[in-house]
Design an enzyme around this catalytic site. Structure first.
Site, PDB file in Angstrom:
ATOM      1  N   TYR A  57       0.817  -1.200   0.000  1.00  0.00           N
ATOM      2  CA  TYR A  57       0.000   0.000   0.000  1.00  0.00           C
ATOM      3  C   TYR A  57       0.852   1.252   0.000  1.00  0.00           C
ATOM      4  CZ  TYR A  57       0.719   0.942   5.045  1.00  0.00           C
ATOM      5  OH  TYR A  57       1.260   1.253   6.274  1.00  0.00           O
ATOM      6  N   LYS A 113       6.408  -2.105   1.929  1.00  0.00           N
ATOM      7  CA  LYS A 113       5.239  -1.511   2.594  1.00  0.00           C
ATOM      8  C   LYS A 113       4.027  -2.432   2.440  1.00  0.00           C
ATOM      9  CE  LYS A 113       3.099   3.054   3.222  1.00  0.00           C
ATOM     10  NZ  LYS A 113       3.240   3.158   4.665  1.00  0.00           N
ATOM     11  N   GLU A 131      11.742   2.261  14.444  1.00  0.00           N
ATOM     12  CA  GLU A 131      10.864   3.336  13.960  1.00  0.00           C
ATOM     13  C   GLU A 131       9.596   3.357  14.797  1.00  0.00           C
ATOM     14  OE1 GLU A 131       9.658   2.408   9.864  1.00  0.00           O
ATOM     15  OE2 GLU A 131       9.638   0.285  10.370  1.00  0.00           O
ATOM     16  N   ARG A 134       8.391   4.115  -4.551  1.00  0.00           N
ATOM     17  CA  ARG A 134       8.423   3.084  -3.491  1.00  0.00           C
ATOM     18  C   ARG A 134       7.440   1.956  -3.790  1.00  0.00           C
ATOM     19  NH1 ARG A 134       7.527   4.913   2.530  1.00  0.00           N
ATOM     20  NH2 ARG A 134       5.419   5.187   1.732  1.00  0.00           N
ATOM     21  N   ARG A 165      -8.392 -20.590  -1.698  1.00  0.00           N
ATOM     22  CA  ARG A 165      -7.281 -20.304  -0.787  1.00  0.00           C
ATOM     23  C   ARG A 165      -6.143 -21.279  -1.049  1.00  0.00           C
ATOM     24  NH1 ARG A 165      -5.646 -21.937   4.572  1.00  0.00           N
ATOM     25  NH2 ARG A 165      -4.546 -20.243   5.617  1.00  0.00           N
TER      26      ARG A 165
END
Ligand code: PDD
Length: 287
Positions: free
Chosen positions: A33, A151, A183, A52, A101
């Protein structure tokens, strides 16, 4: 009024947007994301977020669903349709819906990725009064996976960290691994000593913040010294200032860590100045 959102080529009212229950983003957190802020109805550092995203997709062997130019058009269209002046655009790409799945990745030729975008209206985002007060944080163990530079939408532990902070009566949490701060739950962490800004060096341990890159560039341009290295909580406790950066918080002072006041216990001049420079410069460069 219902937002207009974007799902796989269509602009729809949020109540009509659909993603399959077999989508790998839903079942496996197999998705990435980006969050891009909007000021004056324009996108802040879109190029950084697009770069990114491209990297995150490549690291996970996931196909880009559209070109970055098309992505810019979609961002702008959503901002316009929803009348966003200040806020954010959230974007998510997942490995799509293989129809069942299965742990193995589906063949990308047969299973296209899923692309979803929506806006978040946040009037007053830039004038956030919290910037004058600062944040209080606690430290917690960093037990996230080893590829935090990608991310991904695996945000359970960061959410748990936010809840630990809330329970402790503070605003956020800083992650600590092997004695060093990595972070914040959803931001990069910094301390200030005199004219020096210290923040964790890039690697797999942290997200390579788009705001971080711009803020460090502005700091260097303003003749501040930048040290990209790990720091401990003990070093943070004796720092003059601390702050965090992210696309939605910009530069936000941190005034307390684990109950210890940092510096004067009030937002310091370096964080305040960097916030001002960041907002000024990024507004000028917004698209
Ligand atoms: N979070 N580190 C983590 C773990 C983050 O989730 C984020 C961003 C950052 C800062 O990156 P950037 O400056 O590119 O926003 C650092 C976003 C804002 C979020 O999850 O909402």
């Amino acid at each position: 009024m219902a937002r207009t959102v974007y799902v796989n080529g269509d602009y729809l009212p949020e109540t009509e947007a659909r993603v399959s229950i077999f989508d790998r983003g839903f079942l496996m957190a197999d998705g990435v994301y980006e969050v891009t802020s909007v000021l004056d109805g324009k996108l802040i550092d879109f190029a950084g977020h697009a770069a990114r995203l491209t990297r995150s997709l490549a690291e996970l062997d996931m196909a880009a669903p559209v070109t970055m130019d098309e992505l810019l058009t979609i961002h702008r269209e959503l901002v316009a349709r929803n009348g966003i002046n200040e806020g954010m655009v959230y974007l998510q790409v997942t490995r799509g819906n293989p129809g069942d799945r299965d742990f193995a990745f589906p063949d990308p030729a047969k299973t296209p990725s899923t692309l979803v975008l929506f806006t978040q209206d946040k009037p007053g985002l830039a004038a956030n009064p919290q910037a004058k007060i600062g944040l209080k944080v606690i430290s917690i163990d960093d037990i996230r996976w080893g590829r935090r530079d990608i991310k991904t939408v695996q945000l359970l532990y960061p959410s748990m960290g936010k809840m630990m902070a809330k329970k402790a009566g503070v605003d956020d949490a800083w992650f600590v691994e092997d004695g060093f701060v990595t972070e914040g739950t959803s931001n990069n962490a910094y301390i200030v000593k005199g004219n020096r800004i210290i923040t964790r060096n890039l690697g797999n341990e942290i997200l390579h913040g788009i705001t971080r890159a711009a803020v460090l560039r502005f700091a260097r341009e303003a003749q501040m010294e930048v040290e990209e290295r790990a720091f401990t909580l003990a070093e943070a406790a004796t720092a003059d200032e601390a702050f965090i950066t992210s696309a939605s918080a910009f530069v936000m002072p941190v005034v307390q860590i684990d109950g210890t006041a940092i510096g004067t216990g009030k937002p310091g001049p370096v964080a305040s100045r960097l916030r001002e420079i960041y907002l000024d410069e990024m507004r000028k460069a917004a698209v």
